[in-house]
Write an enzyme that holds these catalytic residues in place. Structure first.
Site, PDB file in Angstrom:
ATOM      1  N   LYS A 155      -0.930  -0.994  -4.620  1.00 27.40           N
ATOM      2  CA  LYS A 155      -2.096  -0.158  -4.382  1.00 27.40           C
ATOM      3  C   LYS A 155      -1.444   1.156  -4.032  1.00 27.40           C
ATOM      4  CE  LYS A 155      -6.328   0.345  -1.627  1.00 27.40           C
ATOM      5  NZ  LYS A 155      -7.065  -0.163  -0.485  1.00 27.40           N
TER       6      LYS A 155
ATOM      7  N   TYR B 191       1.050  -1.233  -0.188  1.00 33.26           N
ATOM      8  CA  TYR B 191       0.127  -0.023   0.201  1.00 33.26           C
ATOM      9  C   TYR B 191       0.927   1.164   0.059  1.00 33.26           C
ATOM     10  CZ  TYR B 191      -4.263   2.628   1.055  1.00 33.26           C
ATOM     11  OH  TYR B 191      -5.333   3.249   1.084  1.00 33.26           O
TER      12      TYR B 191
END
Length: 306
Positions: A170, A144
């Site tokens: 992400k 992330y």
């Protein structure tokens, strides 16, 4: 539960919308497993390409590590066999490794590596952190890009060279330059995932950078709308996308932005608005006020199926 190899996980995640379910709570803020399982069973009647248990929308930051394990196991038990479950890991490196190993023991198919807690990071430290987690598990890992886990392209490229099970990236920062470089130079190596809060807002322009999927908090309480929006994005139907933005998403953002932390609170309120109460948000977050819940309910009713 079918276990997905890292390669299979990479392939399947990019084919549809991603579900990031809320984590149900009792009034004392403990995990309401029965309510959570029922929610996942309802959600499974709508197509999604993966379930990310106890992620950001699922209040990972507020759950004790042992409770994270319970949530992941409940998700594995309640999710259909053909749908991969991705479990969270985070905080310091040692804790993240322990969570990644527990995710494997729980029957998850992947690990969602959230940013380390609080401390500033050099690129070398961030690379070492991700490599340690990838080395600790055979599961596919999605990183992330958010907060202090802000990757430069050189770090991403180094990680893809050394971590064969790093299969997803992400973006929660909105770094167009980085996403363009990843799409151009590492095309197909990882699945790129849109991860800005209320990702629908950015989904259409991000598609041009190879971001074929995103995390949809809206899928929790207006799944038909969320899936229709995703279809319009994938078909590049700009007129339909902007109509839906104007009709629902932008007014929703106006409510979400009233207070810090409402990005999670408004999702639980959305479930309350359709009669599927998930319980309160966990401290230090706060729930919407009754008046704000009324505004949200009126907005949601406009897009519910007839």
């Amino acid at each position: 539960m079918t276990l997905f190899s890292p390669e299979a996980l990479r392939s399947v995640l990019g084919t549809g919308l991603l579900s990031f379910p809320v984590t149900h709570a009792r009034e004392d803020f403990t995990f309401d497993e029965a309510g959570y399982r029922e929610h996942l069973a309802w959600q499974s009647s709508f197509p999604a390409s993966g379930v990310f248990a106890a992620g950001g929308t699922g209040e990972f930051f507020a759950l004790p590590p042992a409770e994270v394990g319970r949530v992941v196991r409940a998700a594995v038990a309640a999710t259909p066999d053909d749908q991969p479950v991705v479990a969270p890991a985070g905080y310091g490196t040692a804790q993240a490794i322990a969570m990644a190993r527990d995710a494997e023991a729980a029957g998850a198919s992947g690990v969602f590596l959230l940013p380390p807690y609080l401390t500033e990071l050099s690129q070398a430290g961030l690379v070492a952190h991700v490599r340690a987690v990838c080395d600790a598990t055979g599961l596919g890992v999605i990183v992330y890009h958010r907060a202090n886990a802000a990757f430069g392209f050189d770090a991403v490229q180094e990680l893809t060279e050394h971590c064969p099970n790093l299969i997803g990236f992400k973006d929660g920062i909105g770094d167009v330059d980085l996403m363009t470089r990843i799409h151009t130079r590492l095309h197909g190596r990882m699945v790129s995932i849109g991860g800005l809060p209320t990702a629908e807002t950015y989904a259409l322009p991000y598609l041009e950078m190879g971001v074929t999927t995103y995390s949809s908090a809206l899928f929790n309480f207006v799944p038909e709308f969320a899936l229709g929006f995703y279809t319009a994005v994938r078909e590049r139907d700009a007129a339909d996308v902007y109509r839906r933005l104007d009709e629902f998403v932008l007014p929703y953002l106006d409510l979400r932005d009233r207070q810090p932390g409402y990005a999670v609170s408004i999702v639980k309120a959305g479930l309350r608005a359709i009669g599927r109460d998930p319980g309160p948000v966990r401290p230090p977050l706060t729930d919407l006020t009754p008046a704000e819940l009324g505004e949200l309910t009126a907005l949601v009713e406009k897009v519910l199926p007839a």
